[in-house]
Design an enzyme around this catalytic site. Structure first.
Site, PDB file in Angstrom:
ATOM      1  N   ASP A  19      -9.047  -0.059  12.031  1.00  0.00           N
ATOM      2  CA  ASP A  19      -8.197   0.648  10.809  1.00  0.00           C
ATOM      3  C   ASP A  19      -9.320   0.434  10.145  1.00  0.00           C
ATOM      4  OD1 ASP A  19      -6.261   1.164   9.504  1.00  0.00           O
ATOM      5  OD2 ASP A  19      -6.438  -0.644   8.971  1.00  0.00           O
ATOM      6  N   LEU A  20      -8.621   1.118   9.299  1.00  0.00           N
ATOM      7  CA  LEU A  20      -9.868   1.772   7.509  1.00  0.00           C
ATOM      8  C   LEU A  20      -9.557   1.353   7.018  1.00  0.00           C
ATOM      9  CD1 LEU A  20     -12.529   3.715   6.677  1.00  0.00           C
ATOM     10  CD2 LEU A  20     -10.819   5.043   5.507  1.00  0.00           C
ATOM     11  N   ASP A  21      -8.218   1.129   5.931  1.00  0.00           N
ATOM     12  CA  ASP A  21      -7.600   0.424   4.996  1.00  0.00           C
ATOM     13  C   ASP A  21      -7.641  -0.861   5.261  1.00  0.00           C
ATOM     14  OD1 ASP A  21      -7.802   2.878   3.081  1.00  0.00           O
ATOM     15  OD2 ASP A  21      -6.352   3.506   4.178  1.00  0.00           O
ATOM     16  N   THR A  27      -9.786  -0.732   0.591  1.00  0.00           N
ATOM     17  CA  THR A  27      -8.925   0.586  -0.417  1.00  0.00           C
ATOM     18  C   THR A  27      -7.688   0.221  -0.885  1.00  0.00           C
ATOM     19  OG1 THR A  27      -9.196   1.862   1.538  1.00  0.00           O
ATOM     20  CG2 THR A  27     -10.384   2.380  -0.037  1.00  0.00           C
ATOM     21  N   LYS A  55       1.269  -1.086   3.886  1.00  0.00           N
ATOM     22  CA  LYS A  55       0.231  -1.112   4.510  1.00  0.00           C
ATOM     23  C   LYS A  55       0.074  -0.613   5.755  1.00  0.00           C
ATOM     24  CE  LYS A  55      -2.200  -4.968   2.374  1.00  0.00           C
ATOM     25  NZ  LYS A  55      -2.590  -6.300   1.711  1.00  0.00           N
ATOM     26  N   SER A 124      -7.344   5.932  11.404  1.00  0.00           N
ATOM     27  CA  SER A 124      -6.930   5.657  10.574  1.00  0.00           C
ATOM     28  C   SER A 124      -5.470   6.540   9.649  1.00  0.00           C
ATOM     29  CB  SER A 124      -7.900   5.573   9.450  1.00  0.00           C
ATOM     30  OG  SER A 124      -7.058   5.433   7.882  1.00  0.00           O
ATOM     31  N   ALA A 125      -4.408   6.324   9.349  1.00  0.00           N
ATOM     32  CA  ALA A 125      -3.222   6.492   9.065  1.00  0.00           C
ATOM     33  C   ALA A 125      -3.880   7.597   7.644  1.00  0.00           C
ATOM     34  CB  ALA A 125      -1.837   6.195   8.673  1.00  0.00           C
ATOM     35  N   LYS A 155       1.653   4.811  12.645  1.00  0.00           N
ATOM     36  CA  LYS A 155       1.675   3.566  13.441  1.00  0.00           C
ATOM     37  C   LYS A 155       3.632   2.555  12.680  1.00  0.00           C
ATOM     38  CE  LYS A 155      -3.222   2.724  11.897  1.00  0.00           C
ATOM     39  NZ  LYS A 155      -3.921   2.536  11.555  1.00  0.00           N
ATOM     40  N   GLU A 179      -7.201  -4.838  12.939  1.00  0.00           N
ATOM     41  CA  GLU A 179      -5.410  -4.143  12.053  1.00  0.00           C
ATOM     42  C   GLU A 179      -5.299  -5.221  10.786  1.00  0.00           C
ATOM     43  OE1 GLU A 179      -3.576  -2.438  10.602  1.00  0.00           O
ATOM     44  OE2 GLU A 179      -3.951  -0.560  11.961  1.00  0.00           O
ATOM     45  N   ASP A 180      -5.212  -4.809   9.577  1.00  0.00           N
ATOM     46  CA  ASP A 180      -4.615  -5.606   8.956  1.00  0.00           C
ATOM     47  C   ASP A 180      -2.831  -5.719   8.432  1.00  0.00           C
ATOM     48  OD1 ASP A 180      -5.113  -2.720   7.397  1.00  0.00           O
ATOM     49  OD2 ASP A 180      -4.693  -4.449   5.713  1.00  0.00           O
TER      50      ASP A 180
END
Ligand code: G6P
Ligand code: MG
Length: 235
Positions: A19-21, A27, A55, A124-125, A155, A179-180
């Site tokens: 995942d990115l953020d 971010t 999130k 990522s979304a 997601k 994932e966070d």
């Protein structure tokens, strides 16, 4: 004849999908600041605690949650305008990002994976994924990028991770997701993938392993995960 019954490591996992953020870059704080500004202007009380629900969730679904918190319902055109305003503020923040905002250990772990011949991808979304990875200098390090521009279902739907694994050409059960967000953990499990949570183990309780950040991750922990999930081979 002597029958051997030892278990050996087989290098089951072939790819890691990030995942990115909140996993690669910090971010999540910019999303919060931009949503908070919008909520304040609308007279809606919006806290960091409420922010957990946003999130991993798409832009429109995030706005719906904020409107629900404020007990408001608006026509679609109005909602689109508000989402655009939030995104403009968010883009102001991310357009000033530098490589220093890569989270501790993220670049090092991705490099280590590449050196060991694992495939690496983003899932990522965010529709802002291309701008963020360009700003922090990570555009060329991923073998595949699946993001809000290329997938439709948010997601916990597994679409984004399945898309990444299909571009990589690696079966879902050979992929590990990082994932966070609780919604992201569910998406990974729905995709039939192994899943490492980054953050609070109470919130991410369904992950196979929870760590504080990618600076705590290494290849040995991938081998431990293989063992934990029964992917060692009997010889
Ligand atoms: C990520 C973030 C969410 C965000 C979503 C869409 O999943 O965790 O907080 O709402 O991406 O991001 P975007 O940049 O397209 O608004
Ligand atoms: Mg995230």
């Amino acid at each position: 004849m002597k029958i051997r019954t030892e278990k050996v490591q087989v290098m089951w996992f072939k790819a890691c999908i990030f995942d990115l953020d909140g996993v690669i870059v910090d971010t999540a704080k910019y999303h919060f600041l931009a949503w908070k500004r919008l909520a304040d202007e609308m007279g809606i009380n919006f806290t960091e605690h409420d922010n957990e629900r946003l999130k991993g969730v798409s832009r429109m679904a995030s706005l719906e949650i904020i409107l629900e918190l404020g007990g408001k319902s608006l026509p679609q055109t109005e909602k689109e305008k508000l989402a655009d305003i939030k995104n403009r503020w968010y883009v102001e923040y991310i357009s000033r990002m530098t490589p220093e905002e890569i989270l501790p250990g993220a670049m090092e772990f991705v490099r280590e994976l590449r050196n060991k011949n694992y495939k690496v991808a983003l899932g990522s979304a965010s529709k802002n994924t291309p701008m963020i990875i360009e700003r922090v200098g990570m555009t060329d390090i991923f073998d595949a990028v699946a993001d809000g521009n290329t997938v439709r279902k948010a997601k916990p739907d597994p679409e984004v991770f399945l898309k990444a694994s299909s571009v990589l050409g690696v079966d879902p059960d050979r992929c590990i997701v990082f994932e966070d967000a609780a919604a992201g953990i569910e998406a990974a499990l729905n995709a039939g993938m192994a899943c490492v949570g980054i953050g609070n183990s109470k919130i991410l309780k369904n992950a196979h392993l929870v760590i504080g950040g990618l600076n705590e991750m290494n290849i040995d922990k991938i081998y431990s995960l293989e063992k934990q999930l029964g992917h060692e081979k009997l010889v």
